[in-house]
Design a protein around this motif. Sequence first.
Motif, PDB file in Angstrom:
ATOM      1  N   GLY A  36       0.816  -0.378   0.826  1.00 42.74           N
ATOM      2  CA  GLY A  36       0.187  -1.697   0.655  1.00 42.74           C
ATOM      3  C   GLY A  36       0.064  -2.081  -0.801  1.00 42.74           C
ATOM      4  N   GLY A  38      -1.460  -4.827  -2.138  1.00 41.68           N
ATOM      5  CA  GLY A  38      -2.489  -5.831  -2.399  1.00 41.68           C
ATOM      6  C   GLY A  38      -3.307  -5.411  -3.618  1.00 41.68           C
ATOM      7  N   PRO A  39      -4.444  -6.113  -3.886  1.00 39.66           N
ATOM      8  CA  PRO A  39      -5.220  -5.806  -5.087  1.00 39.66           C
ATOM      9  C   PRO A  39      -5.696  -4.359  -5.183  1.00 39.66           C
ATOM     10  N   SER A  40      -6.153  -3.782  -4.077  1.00 42.19           N
ATOM     11  CA  SER A  40      -6.668  -2.405  -4.161  1.00 42.19           C
ATOM     12  C   SER A  40      -5.538  -1.413  -4.425  1.00 42.19           C
ATOM     13  N   GLU A  59       5.557  -1.603   0.305  1.00 42.63           N
ATOM     14  CA  GLU A  59       5.037  -2.930   0.665  1.00 42.63           C
ATOM     15  C   GLU A  59       5.988  -3.585   1.659  1.00 42.63           C
ATOM     16  N   ARG A  60       5.433  -4.031   2.774  1.00 44.80           N
ATOM     17  CA  ARG A  60       6.297  -4.593   3.835  1.00 44.80           C
ATOM     18  C   ARG A  60       6.864  -5.967   3.474  1.00 44.80           C
ATOM     19  N   ASN A  61       6.173  -6.688   2.616  1.00 42.54           N
ATOM     20  CA  ASN A  61       6.673  -8.011   2.203  1.00 42.54           C
ATOM     21  C   ASN A  61       7.627  -7.884   1.033  1.00 42.54           C
ATOM     22  N   GLY A  67      -3.475 -10.416  -0.507  1.00 42.21           N
ATOM     23  CA  GLY A  67      -4.296 -11.616  -0.418  1.00 42.21           C
ATOM     24  C   GLY A  67      -4.837 -12.114  -1.744  1.00 42.21           C
ATOM     25  N   PHE A 131       5.547   0.856   6.424  1.00 46.29           N
ATOM     26  CA  PHE A 131       5.033   2.184   6.778  1.00 46.29           C
ATOM     27  C   PHE A 131       5.030   2.284   8.288  1.00 46.29           C
ATOM     28  N   HIS A 178      -6.959  -5.205   6.102  1.00 45.66           N
ATOM     29  CA  HIS A 178      -7.724  -5.245   7.363  1.00 45.66           C
ATOM     30  C   HIS A 178      -7.149  -4.343   8.457  1.00 45.66           C
ATOM     31  N   GLN A 181      -3.529   0.523   8.508  1.00 47.50           N
ATOM     32  CA  GLN A 181      -2.418   1.015   9.336  1.00 47.50           C
ATOM     33  C   GLN A 181      -2.198   2.519   9.241  1.00 47.50           C
ATOM     34  N   MET A 225      -9.911  -3.269   1.797  1.00 46.32           N
ATOM     35  CA  MET A 225     -10.427  -3.704   3.100  1.00 46.32           C
ATOM     36  C   MET A 225     -10.232  -2.651   4.188  1.00 46.32           C
ATOM     37  N   ARG A 235     -17.541  -7.456   6.067  1.00 50.06           N
ATOM     38  CA  ARG A 235     -16.503  -8.037   5.211  1.00 50.06           C
ATOM     39  C   ARG A 235     -17.172  -8.886   4.133  1.00 50.06           C
ATOM     40  N   MET A 236     -16.381  -9.236   3.100  1.00 51.00           N
ATOM     41  CA  MET A 236     -16.981  -9.969   1.978  1.00 51.00           C
ATOM     42  C   MET A 236     -16.345 -11.328   1.751  1.00 51.00           C
ATOM     43  N   GLY A 237     -15.343 -11.687   2.589  1.00 49.20           N
ATOM     44  CA  GLY A 237     -14.699 -12.980   2.395  1.00 49.20           C
ATOM     45  C   GLY A 237     -13.927 -13.016   1.087  1.00 49.20           C
ATOM     46  N   MET A 243     -12.303  -4.969  -4.253  1.00 50.38           N
ATOM     47  CA  MET A 243     -10.915  -4.519  -4.048  1.00 50.38           C
ATOM     48  C   MET A 243     -10.425  -3.814  -5.315  1.00 50.38           C
TER      49      MET A 243
HETATM   50  C1  48H Z   1       3.753  -1.661   4.274  1.00 53.92           C
HETATM   51  C2  48H Z   1       1.865  -2.960   4.555  1.00 53.92           C
HETATM   52  C3  48H Z   1       1.702  -2.471   5.860  1.00 53.92           C
HETATM   53  C4  48H Z   1       2.646  -1.522   6.350  1.00 53.92           C
HETATM   54  C5  48H Z   1       0.101  -3.861   5.461  1.00 53.92           C
HETATM   55  O1  48H Z   1      -4.528  -7.404   2.555  1.00 53.92           O
HETATM   56  P1  48H Z   1      -4.431  -6.901   1.157  1.00 53.92           P
HETATM   57  O2  48H Z   1      -4.624  -7.893   0.067  1.00 53.92           O
HETATM   58  O3  48H Z   1      -5.435  -5.641   1.049  1.00 53.92           O
HETATM   59  P2  48H Z   1      -6.588  -5.205   0.010  1.00 53.92           P
HETATM   60  O4  48H Z   1      -7.483  -4.340   0.790  1.00 53.92           O
HETATM   61  O5  48H Z   1      -6.012  -4.687  -1.227  1.00 53.92           O
HETATM   62  O6  48H Z   1      -7.336  -6.577  -0.327  1.00 53.92           O
HETATM   63  C6  48H Z   1      -7.943  -7.296   0.678  1.00 53.92           C
HETATM   64  C7  48H Z   1      -8.126  -8.761   0.240  1.00 53.92           C
HETATM   65  O7  48H Z   1      -6.873  -9.345  -0.050  1.00 53.92           O
HETATM   66  C8  48H Z   1      -8.796  -9.492   1.348  1.00 53.92           C
HETATM   67  O8  48H Z   1      -8.093  -9.901   2.288  1.00 53.92           O
HETATM   68  C9  48H Z   1     -10.226  -9.611   1.399  1.00 53.92           C
HETATM   69  C10 48H Z   1     -11.065  -9.233   0.247  1.00 53.92           C
HETATM   70  N1  48H Z   1     -10.762 -10.037   2.523  1.00 53.92           N
HETATM   71  C11 48H Z   1     -12.148 -10.074   2.830  1.00 53.92           C
HETATM   72  C12 48H Z   1     -12.412 -10.588   4.222  1.00 53.92           C
HETATM   73  O9  48H Z   1     -13.620 -10.744   4.546  1.00 53.92           O
HETATM   74  O10 48H Z   1     -11.475 -10.848   4.994  1.00 53.92           O
HETATM   75  O11 48H Z   1      -3.018  -6.224   0.958  1.00 53.92           O
HETATM   76  C13 48H Z   1      -2.529  -5.293   1.894  1.00 53.92           C
HETATM   77  C14 48H Z   1      -1.032  -5.157   1.667  1.00 53.92           C
HETATM   78  C15 48H Z   1      -0.286  -6.450   2.035  1.00 53.92           C
HETATM   79  O12 48H Z   1       0.557  -6.809   0.975  1.00 53.92           O
HETATM   80  C16 48H Z   1       0.502  -6.070   3.293  1.00 53.92           C
HETATM   81  O13 48H Z   1       1.749  -6.730   3.392  1.00 53.92           O
HETATM   82  C17 48H Z   1       0.669  -4.567   3.102  1.00 53.92           C
HETATM   83  O14 48H Z   1      -0.549  -4.144   2.525  1.00 53.92           O
HETATM   84  N2  48H Z   1       0.860  -3.832   4.331  1.00 53.92           N
HETATM   85  N3  48H Z   1       2.871  -2.577   3.761  1.00 53.92           N
HETATM   86  N4  48H Z   1       3.656  -1.148   5.531  1.00 53.92           N
HETATM   87  N5  48H Z   1       2.568  -0.996   7.589  1.00 53.92           N
HETATM   88  N6  48H Z   1       0.586  -3.046   6.391  1.00 53.92           N
END
Ligand code: 48H
Length: 259
Positions: A36, A38-40, A59-61, A67, A131, A178, A181, A225, A235-237, A243
């Motif tokens: 993944g 994302g930011p974390s 990263e799948r994308n 986010g 993954f 979220h 996986q 997340m 969650r924190m929105g 992160m």
């Molecule tokens: C390869 C994968 C697979 C896979 C997923 O969602 P993200 O931005 O995750 P975080 O935890 O770094 O940040 C969360 C933040 O963006 C957020 O949504 C917040 C703070 N929400 C709060 C709320 O209340 O909802 O990034 C995850 C990454 C993405 O780029 C996916 O494409 C990737 O992981 N990913 N990559 N194989 N199986 N699953």
Amino acid sequence: MEKFSPVGEKDITRAILTEFTKQFEEYVESDCVIIGGGPSGLMAGRNLTKAGKKVLIVERNNYLGGGFWIGGYLMNKVTVRHPGERALDELGIPYKEVRSGLFVADGPHACSKLIASACDNGVKFANMTVFEDLILKEDGRIFGAVINWTPISALPREITCVDPIAIESKVLIDATGHDAQVVKKLEERGLIKTKGFGAMWVEKSEDLIIEHTGEVHPGLIVTGMAVSTTYGLPRMGPTFGAMLLSGEKASEIVLEKLG
Ligand code: 48H
């Protein structure tokens, strides 16, 4: 104007193929594989490579950043609560304080700076790569990840009997957001029970995420997340301090494990 070098099609193809293969072969074995981007995950990878470790982010994308490009509701301002601005300072991301303890930055600027910092410090990426599973051996310890091209999973089963391949790693980080996986693969085998992320409660959520960021299973660290989903935390929105700081904490835990 100076003319472009007389380099042809075959040379370009060879350059891509050779460099891709060379890097892939090198990263079939890494200190840490992060699932993944994302930011974390980016923050964890950036800090680990800064400390001299060999890190691959899967990263799948095609694009990185998860986010972090958008603050919420398709609005491209991202927020961070104190003490998260420490990470913004470290990454050189401009921001303004809109009220005491609340900071706002431009999503594209913040996200691109984080990606650039991860790249500058030496993180390598397997993008368009999903993954699929874990390598689990003695005592249920994790030894790496099973991966495949993203487009393969998007095609109908009957025309895509393409087995995945595996990459080895001393430590794995679940930064899949979220969906958690990687942790879910342990759950499928009855090795862990996830709770699903809780309803929104900003004031509680971010501190709890940092507190719970850590090793969920021998060889697997959970960050971002995915921590909420694993432990049922609120969650924190659209706010990202936890992160970034969860990624930072994950990197510290991995460094301690790697020695
Ligand atoms: C390869 C994968 C697979 C896979 C997923 O969602 P993200 O931005 O995750 P975080 O935890 O770094 O940040 C969360 C933040 O963006 C957020 O949504 C917040 C703070 N929400 C709060 C709320 O209340 O909802 O990034 C995850 C990454 C993405 O780029 C996916 O494409 C990737 O992981 N990913 N990559 N194989 N199986 N699953």
